[in-house]
Motif scaffolding. Structure first.
Motif, PDB file in Angstrom:
ATOM      1  N   LEU A  40       0.829  -1.204   0.000  1.00  0.00           N
ATOM      2  CA  LEU A  40       0.000   0.000   0.000  1.00  0.00           C
ATOM      3  C   LEU A  40       0.865   1.256   0.000  1.00  0.00           C
ATOM      4  N   SER A  41       1.979   1.215   0.696  1.00  0.00           N
ATOM      5  CA  SER A  41       2.888   2.358   0.705  1.00  0.00           C
ATOM      6  C   SER A  41       3.403   2.661  -0.695  1.00  0.00           C
ATOM      7  N   VAL A  42       3.807   1.634  -1.412  1.00  0.00           N
ATOM      8  CA  VAL A  42       4.285   1.828  -2.787  1.00  0.00           C
ATOM      9  C   VAL A  42       3.167   2.394  -3.651  1.00  0.00           C
ATOM     10  N   SER A  43       1.968   1.868  -3.518  1.00  0.00           N
ATOM     11  CA  SER A  43       0.868   2.363  -4.353  1.00  0.00           C
ATOM     12  C   SER A  43       0.544   3.827  -4.040  1.00  0.00           C
ATOM     13  N   LEU A  44       0.642   4.220  -2.773  1.00  0.00           N
ATOM     14  CA  LEU A  44       0.375   5.614  -2.409  1.00  0.00           C
ATOM     15  C   LEU A  44       1.407   6.556  -3.022  1.00  0.00           C
ATOM     16  N   HIS A  45       2.649   6.114  -3.093  1.00  0.00           N
ATOM     17  CA  HIS A  45       3.704   6.950  -3.680  1.00  0.00           C
ATOM     18  C   HIS A  45       3.478   7.189  -5.172  1.00  0.00           C
ATOM     19  N   GLU A  46       2.780   6.277  -5.816  1.00  0.00           N
ATOM     20  CA  GLU A  46       2.626   6.347  -7.273  1.00  0.00           C
ATOM     21  C   GLU A  46       1.217   6.735  -7.714  1.00  0.00           C
ATOM     22  N   MET A  47       0.363   7.087  -6.780  1.00  0.00           N
ATOM     23  CA  MET A  47      -1.031   7.359  -7.096  1.00  0.00           C
ATOM     24  C   MET A  47      -1.241   8.816  -7.518  1.00  0.00           C
ATOM     25  N   SER A  48      -1.951   9.014  -8.625  1.00  0.00           N
ATOM     26  CA  SER A  48      -2.177  10.378  -9.107  1.00  0.00           C
ATOM     27  C   SER A  48      -3.592  10.882  -8.814  1.00  0.00           C
ATOM     28  N   ASN A  49      -4.555  10.001  -8.695  1.00  0.00           N
ATOM     29  CA  ASN A  49      -5.937  10.402  -8.454  1.00  0.00           C
ATOM     30  C   ASN A  49      -6.135  10.687  -6.961  1.00  0.00           C
ATOM     31  N   GLN A  50      -6.519  11.930  -6.627  1.00  0.00           N
ATOM     32  CA  GLN A  50      -6.617  12.354  -5.232  1.00  0.00           C
ATOM     33  C   GLN A  50      -7.682  11.582  -4.456  1.00  0.00           C
ATOM     34  N   MET A  51      -8.838  11.330  -5.050  1.00  0.00           N
ATOM     35  CA  MET A  51      -9.901  10.602  -4.335  1.00  0.00           C
ATOM     36  C   MET A  51      -9.470   9.159  -4.048  1.00  0.00           C
ATOM     37  N   LEU A  52      -8.854   8.527  -5.034  1.00  0.00           N
ATOM     38  CA  LEU A  52      -8.363   7.171  -4.833  1.00  0.00           C
ATOM     39  C   LEU A  52      -7.255   7.166  -3.783  1.00  0.00           C
TER      40      LEU A  52
END
Length: 111
Positions: A40-52
């Motif tokens: 989840l930490s890795v996915s948060l670092h790479e996430m562009s959509n603010q709501m997601l």
């Protein structure tokens, strides 16, 4: 003679059989939660959509709380132990990482 550098509660006994026992189940859950925390930490670092990002951030916080709760259970039951840090190794690590301050902009202002 007990290890004086070990921090651990008395171990709660479990059946030593080929079947999984309580310790095995909780250890498996703890390992899974640690894996989820990292993923989840890795996915948060790479996430562009603010709501997601907000949704996953909330899930990540719950996941970290669950991981901590499982760790606490393992520690309380004596199934997870820690080694006391030795003063020499702490001092050595402090010196090592203190030297890194100068490599960063405004490093001399870091306390």
């Amino acid at each position: 003679m007990p290890n004086q550098n070990k921090v651990q509660n008395p171990e709660t006994p479990v059946a030593k059989t080929p079947q999984m026992n309580d310790r095995d189940f909780i250890n498996d859950m703890l390992t899974t939660e640690k894996y989820f925390c990292n993923s989840l930490s890795v996915s948060l670092h790479e996430m562009s959509n603010q709501m997601l990002f907000q949704d996953i951030f909330s899930i990540s916080k719950e996941n970290q709380e669950m991981q901590r709760e499982l760790y606490n259970i393992m520690f309380e039951k004596g199934w997870y132990g820690l080694e006391k840090a030795q003063p020499d190794s702490l001092s050595q690590s402090y010196q090592q990482f203190s030297g890194y301050k100068s490599q960063f902009p405004y490093g001399s202002n870091i306390q």
